[in-house]
Design a protein around this motif. Structure first.
Motif, PDB file in Angstrom:
ATOM      1  N   UNK A  49     -19.357  15.991   7.105  1.00 46.38           N
ATOM      2  CA  UNK A  49     -19.158  16.252   5.671  1.00 46.38           C
ATOM      3  C   UNK A  49     -17.672  16.344   5.343  1.00 46.38           C
ATOM      4  N   UNK A  50     -16.908  16.939   6.262  1.00 48.72           N
ATOM      5  CA  UNK A  50     -15.469  17.053   6.051  1.00 48.72           C
ATOM      6  C   UNK A  50     -14.823  15.673   6.018  1.00 48.72           C
ATOM      7  N   UNK A  51     -15.235  14.794   6.937  1.00 46.87           N
ATOM      8  CA  UNK A  51     -14.685  13.443   6.979  1.00 46.87           C
ATOM      9  C   UNK A  51     -15.036  12.670   5.717  1.00 46.87           C
ATOM     10  N   UNK A  52     -16.271  12.828   5.240  1.00 44.23           N
ATOM     11  CA  UNK A  52     -16.684  12.137   4.010  1.00 44.23           C
ATOM     12  C   UNK A  52     -15.871  12.612   2.824  1.00 44.23           C
ATOM     13  N   UNK A  53     -15.578  13.901   2.795  1.00 42.68           N
ATOM     14  CA  UNK A  53     -14.819  14.461   1.688  1.00 42.68           C
ATOM     15  C   UNK A  53     -13.415  13.861   1.642  1.00 42.68           C
ATOM     16  N   UNK A  54     -12.785  13.703   2.804  1.00 46.61           N
ATOM     17  CA  UNK A  54     -11.461  13.095   2.853  1.00 46.61           C
ATOM     18  C   UNK A  54     -11.529  11.601   2.560  1.00 46.61           C
ATOM     19  N   UNK A  55     -12.622  10.956   2.944  1.00 49.61           N
ATOM     20  CA  UNK A  55     -12.760   9.516   2.733  1.00 49.61           C
ATOM     21  C   UNK A  55     -12.931   9.157   1.259  1.00 49.61           C
ATOM     22  N   UNK A  56     -13.318  10.120   0.437  1.00 45.69           N
ATOM     23  CA  UNK A  56     -13.522   9.857  -0.986  1.00 45.69           C
ATOM     24  C   UNK A  56     -12.219   9.656  -1.744  1.00 45.69           C
ATOM     25  N   UNK A  57     -11.095   9.985  -1.131  1.00 43.35           N
ATOM     26  CA  UNK A  57      -9.755   9.765  -1.690  1.00 43.35           C
ATOM     27  C   UNK A  57      -9.511  10.542  -2.992  1.00 43.35           C
ATOM     28  N   UNK A  58     -10.233  11.595  -3.174  1.00 46.90           N
ATOM     29  CA  UNK A  58     -10.031  12.475  -4.335  1.00 46.90           C
ATOM     30  C   UNK A  58     -10.553  13.844  -3.946  1.00 46.90           C
ATOM     31  N   UNK A  59     -10.003  14.887  -4.551  1.00 46.24           N
ATOM     32  CA  UNK A  59     -10.412  16.240  -4.177  1.00 46.24           C
ATOM     33  C   UNK A  59     -10.058  17.201  -5.305  1.00 46.24           C
ATOM     34  N   UNK A  60     -10.998  18.089  -5.633  1.00 48.02           N
ATOM     35  CA  UNK A  60     -10.741  19.096  -6.654  1.00 48.02           C
ATOM     36  C   UNK A  60      -9.677  20.072  -6.153  1.00 48.02           C
ATOM     37  N   UNK A  61      -8.912  20.640  -7.092  1.00 50.21           N
ATOM     38  CA  UNK A  61      -7.851  21.566  -6.707  1.00 50.21           C
ATOM     39  C   UNK A  61      -8.413  22.792  -5.987  1.00 50.21           C
ATOM     40  N   UNK A 101      -3.910  11.309  -6.353  1.00 50.76           N
ATOM     41  CA  UNK A 101      -4.835  12.015  -5.454  1.00 50.76           C
ATOM     42  C   UNK A 101      -4.766  11.499  -4.020  1.00 50.76           C
ATOM     43  N   UNK A 102      -4.611  10.172  -3.864  1.00 49.03           N
ATOM     44  CA  UNK A 102      -4.511   9.601  -2.513  1.00 49.03           C
ATOM     45  C   UNK A 102      -3.244  10.078  -1.814  1.00 49.03           C
ATOM     46  N   UNK A 103      -2.150  10.178  -2.563  1.00 46.68           N
ATOM     47  CA  UNK A 103      -0.900  10.660  -1.985  1.00 46.68           C
ATOM     48  C   UNK A 103      -1.036  12.110  -1.521  1.00 46.68           C
ATOM     49  N   UNK A 104      -1.695  12.915  -2.330  1.00 53.65           N
ATOM     50  CA  UNK A 104      -1.899  14.320  -1.968  1.00 53.65           C
ATOM     51  C   UNK A 104      -2.692  14.415  -0.670  1.00 53.65           C
ATOM     52  N   UNK A 105      -3.774  13.621  -0.566  1.00 53.60           N
ATOM     53  CA  UNK A 105      -4.596  13.661   0.640  1.00 53.60           C
ATOM     54  C   UNK A 105      -3.834  13.112   1.841  1.00 53.60           C
ATOM     55  N   UNK A 165       3.934  15.390  -2.015  1.00 54.35           N
ATOM     56  CA  UNK A 165       3.274  14.241  -2.639  1.00 54.35           C
ATOM     57  C   UNK A 165       4.082  13.743  -3.826  1.00 54.35           C
ATOM     58  N   UNK A 166       4.670  14.669  -4.547  1.00 53.25           N
ATOM     59  CA  UNK A 166       5.486  14.289  -5.708  1.00 53.25           C
ATOM     60  C   UNK A 166       6.767  13.595  -5.279  1.00 53.25           C
ATOM     61  N   UNK A 167       7.238  13.913  -4.065  1.00 54.01           N
ATOM     62  CA  UNK A 167       8.496  13.337  -3.580  1.00 54.01           C
ATOM     63  C   UNK A 167       8.306  12.000  -2.867  1.00 54.01           C
ATOM     64  N   UNK A 168       7.040  11.630  -2.637  1.00 59.49           N
ATOM     65  CA  UNK A 168       6.773  10.411  -1.879  1.00 59.49           C
ATOM     66  C   UNK A 168       7.221   9.190  -2.673  1.00 59.49           C
ATOM     67  N   UNK A 169       7.975   8.321  -2.021  1.00 56.94           N
ATOM     68  CA  UNK A 169       8.406   7.068  -2.642  1.00 56.94           C
ATOM     69  C   UNK A 169       7.893   5.908  -1.803  1.00 56.94           C
ATOM     70  N   UNK A 194      -1.628  15.872   2.901  1.00 65.14           N
ATOM     71  CA  UNK A 194      -2.460  16.927   3.495  1.00 65.14           C
ATOM     72  C   UNK A 194      -2.840  16.565   4.924  1.00 65.14           C
ATOM     73  N   UNK A 195      -3.226  15.314   5.158  1.00 66.00           N
ATOM     74  CA  UNK A 195      -3.566  14.881   6.517  1.00 66.00           C
ATOM     75  C   UNK A 195      -2.369  15.042   7.452  1.00 66.00           C
ATOM     76  N   UNK A 196      -1.190  14.662   6.968  1.00 65.39           N
ATOM     77  CA  UNK A 196       0.023  14.791   7.784  1.00 65.39           C
ATOM     78  C   UNK A 196       0.287  16.246   8.144  1.00 65.39           C
TER      79      UNK A 196
END
Length: 260
Positions: free
Chosen positions: A35-47, A4-8, A68-72, A11-13
């Motif tokens: 509220x938007x900043x708090x949502x990103x700070x939670x490091x998880x997000x529903x699909x 989830x952190x990788x996805x976020x 995110x899947x390709x991140x190494x 997403x930020x990038x």
């Protein structure tokens, strides 16, 4: 870093690449910026929320998930051969340092005597060196971690010691947001290691602030450099004044009085 952190992170990038700030995104979705900043700070997000944000920003969710899947894991430093390649061309070193600061091609060309074509060639060279991954429209992604540092025994660090350090300390350090400190202390080995850990935390915090402020306009930011040194040390002029009979036996205890 979890999935989830990788996805976020991706997403930020993508949001930055699209020029969509938290404020703009919040307005499009009907939320407050806080509220938007708090949502990103939670490091998880529903699909469902991820899909909504991607739609509002004009970003394909499939691309975010694929990246995110390709991140190494990225390296914390370059190889000796890579650093030598950078040192062989001053312009390449300049563009490399700009990339580490997340400058765009436009910002580099506007600031330095480099044509767009020259800058593109340097970006291509950095891509070949695997410092960056060059993308369409001359955008790029760094291939090093946020904890990146030059090799302690490498050619870049040697160049910095010879030329950059003296230039850095030639300033008065009296500008807004500037400071210089030299704090001596006598410490145990454990306490010294604790200070090193605090310095590492400070560097991580600086990286976070740098990342957060990238959403601001270029004219709202300025270039700051943090240069830290902490080691067992005594000024050579003071060492020359030591009593000969105590210089050998007392060095371990007394040099700590001039640590920084």
């Amino acid at each position: 870093m979890s999935s989830p952190e990788l996805v976020l992170q991706v997403l930020r990038m993508e949001l930055r690449a699209a020029g969509v700030t938290y404020k703009v995104l919040a307005e499009r979705i009907g939320m407050s910026e806080s509220s938007m900043k708090r949502m990103f700070a939670q490091k998880d997000m529903a699909l469902s929320r991820l899909a909504l944000i991607c739609k509002a920003a004009g970003i394909a969710m499939e691309d975010v998930l694929r990246q995110a899947a390709d991140v190494t894991p990225h390296s914390d430093n370059l190889s000796l051969a890579q650093e030598r390649s950078l040192m062989a061309d001053p312009k390449l070193l300049l563009v490399a340092i700009c990339c580490l600061g997340h400058w765009t091609l436009e910002q580099i060309v506007e600031t330095y005597h480099l044509s767009e074509a020259e800058c593109v060639l340097q970006l291509v060279a950095l891509d070949r060196l695997e410092l960056i991954e060059l993308r369409p429209h001359n955008r790029y992604r760094l291939n090093v971690s946020s904890a990146f540092h030059w090799r302690p025994d490498g050619p870049v660090q040697a160049y910095f010691r010879e030329h950059v350090v003296s230039d850095f300390f030639d300033g008065r350090f009296d500008g807004h947001g500037e400071t210089v400190l030299c704090v001596p202390a006598r410490l145990s080995s454990g306490s010294a290691q604790e200070v090193v850990q605090k310095i590492q935390q400070l560097v991580a915090e600086l990286a976070r602030l740098h990342q957060d402020d990238r959403r601001l306009q270029a004219e709202e930011r300025d270039g700051f450099t943090l240069l830290l040194g902490f080691r067992s040390w005594e000024f050579s002029a003071f060492t020359a004044l030591r009593r000969q009979e105590s210089s050998a036996a007392g060095r371990v205890h007394a040099t700590a009085s001039s640590k920084k």
